[in-house]
Enzyme design. Structure first.
Site, short mmCIF file in Angstrom:
data_model
loop_
_atom_site.label_atom_id
_atom_site.label_comp_id
_atom_site.label_asym_id
_atom_site.label_seq_id
_atom_site.Cartn_x
_atom_site.Cartn_y
_atom_site.Cartn_z
N HIS A 42 2.01 -2.42 -11.51
CA HIS A 42 2.53 -2.16 -12.85
C HIS A 42 2.37 -3.38 -13.76
O HIS A 42 1.93 -3.27 -14.90
CB HIS A 42 4.00 -1.74 -12.78
CG HIS A 42 4.25 -0.59 -11.87
ND1 HIS A 42 3.86 0.70 -12.17
CD2 HIS A 42 4.83 -0.53 -10.64
CE1 HIS A 42 4.20 1.52 -11.18
NE2 HIS A 42 4.79 0.79 -10.24
N LYS A 73 1.61 -11.84 -3.60
CA LYS A 73 2.65 -10.93 -4.12
C LYS A 73 3.88 -10.95 -3.23
O LYS A 73 5.02 -11.04 -3.71
CB LYS A 73 2.09 -9.51 -4.24
CG LYS A 73 3.14 -8.53 -4.78
CD LYS A 73 2.87 -7.12 -4.32
CE LYS A 73 4.07 -6.22 -4.55
NZ LYS A 73 3.90 -4.89 -3.96
N ASN A 91 0.80 -1.23 0.00
CA ASN A 91 0.00 0.00 0.00
C ASN A 91 0.83 1.28 0.00
O ASN A 91 0.40 2.31 0.53
CB ASN A 91 -0.97 0.02 1.20
CG ASN A 91 -1.93 -1.13 1.18
OD1 ASN A 91 -1.80 -2.06 1.96
ND2 ASN A 91 -2.89 -1.10 0.27
#
Length: 274
Positions: A207, A187, A96
């Site tokens: 991205h 992730k 975040n």
């Protein structure tokens, strides 16, 4: 537990139904401690391919994209290994927020509390203040302390917490251990596996997700978790590291492929979009 007084029952031969009912455990009875937790069971179970009929990208697509991006940005080299816990905490702090901000938070934490034993022994709030600039400091440090206090990590009373033993286990076990920690998702796991353990993983960040949708490698509505499960199967192992790093770099430096057209690294802007 106190029991209410009861009259003495008349002795009789127990029925088969009563015996069976007595043998069945109550739903609220404590479960044996040896039974694996639900979190560990989930970590060990491989997830299914979310898009079995979606055949992009092909191996050739991924290899060609890697070559084109390398021509624009240069081919990245694997970073030096810094320790499994360092990598894990660094990635947790990046949640975040931007890489640049999380790096500042991590460097402040290590400067103020150089050892992980020091983090555990520090007075309440000290570590949180050191990483405050990265956002969600209280939540992130609560999770970091829980990991450091885990018996698989903490070790002997005066020892420095360590997860270096993960280097000697296979991919499935390493993933199961990392996923079992609260707040550590796909992730974070894939980043630690790829960058620190050198395993063939393809992390999906903001991205990578954005550009993969532009390339139609995943459905437009794909979540980051579903994209990871799909792309980690489709991208060839030999280009996973290079392609991941290049996609992240391209998303930070090319306006056409940056999310909302905003560059995270405007000083390194690249005008060419392969």
């Amino acid at each position: 537990m106190c029991k209410t007084p009861m009259s003495k029952p008349v002795k009789s031969e127990p029925s088969k139904r009563a015996t069976a009912a007595k043998a069945r455990p109550r739903d609220d009875a404590p479960k044996p401690s040896a039974k694996p937790s639900a979190a560990k069971k989930r970590a060990k179970a491989p997830k299914a391919e979310p898009y079995p009929d979606f055949l992009a990208p092909s191996a050739d697509d991924a290899i060609k994209a890697t070559a084109a991006l390398a021509a624009a940005h240069g081919e990245p080299k694997p970073p030096p290994r810094k320790g499994v816990i360092n990598s894990l905490v660094r990635t947790i702090l990046s949640q975040n927020t931007t890489d640049r901000t999380s790096l500042v938070a991590f460097e402040r934490l290590k400067a103020g509390l150089p050892t992980w034993r020091g983090v555990l022994d520090a007075a309440p709030g000290v570590a949180e203040e050191l990483v405050r600039c990265g956002g969600l400091a209280d939540v992130k440090m609560e999770r970091v302390r829980a990991i450091l206090n885990d018996p698989r990590v903490r070790g002997a009373p005066d020892a420095e917490p360590s997860l270096e033993w993960l280097r000697g286990v296979d991919d499935a076990e390493a993933k199961a251990v990392l996923t079992s920690f609260k707040g550590v998702g796909p992730k974070t796991v894939s980043c630690v596996m790829m960058f620190e353990l050198g395993r063939p993983e393809f992390p999906v960040d903001t991205h990578v997700l954005h550009i993969a949708k532009l390339l139609k490698w995943i459905p437009a509505a794909a979540s980051r978790e579903a994209a990871y499960e799909h792309l980690n199967r489709r991208v060839p192992d030999e280009v996973k590291f290079v392609l991941h790093v290049l996609l992240v770099e391209h998303g930070k430096t090319n306006r056409r492929c940056a999310k909302n057209g905003k560059l995270q690294k405007p000083e390194a802007e690249v005008l060419v979009c392969p």
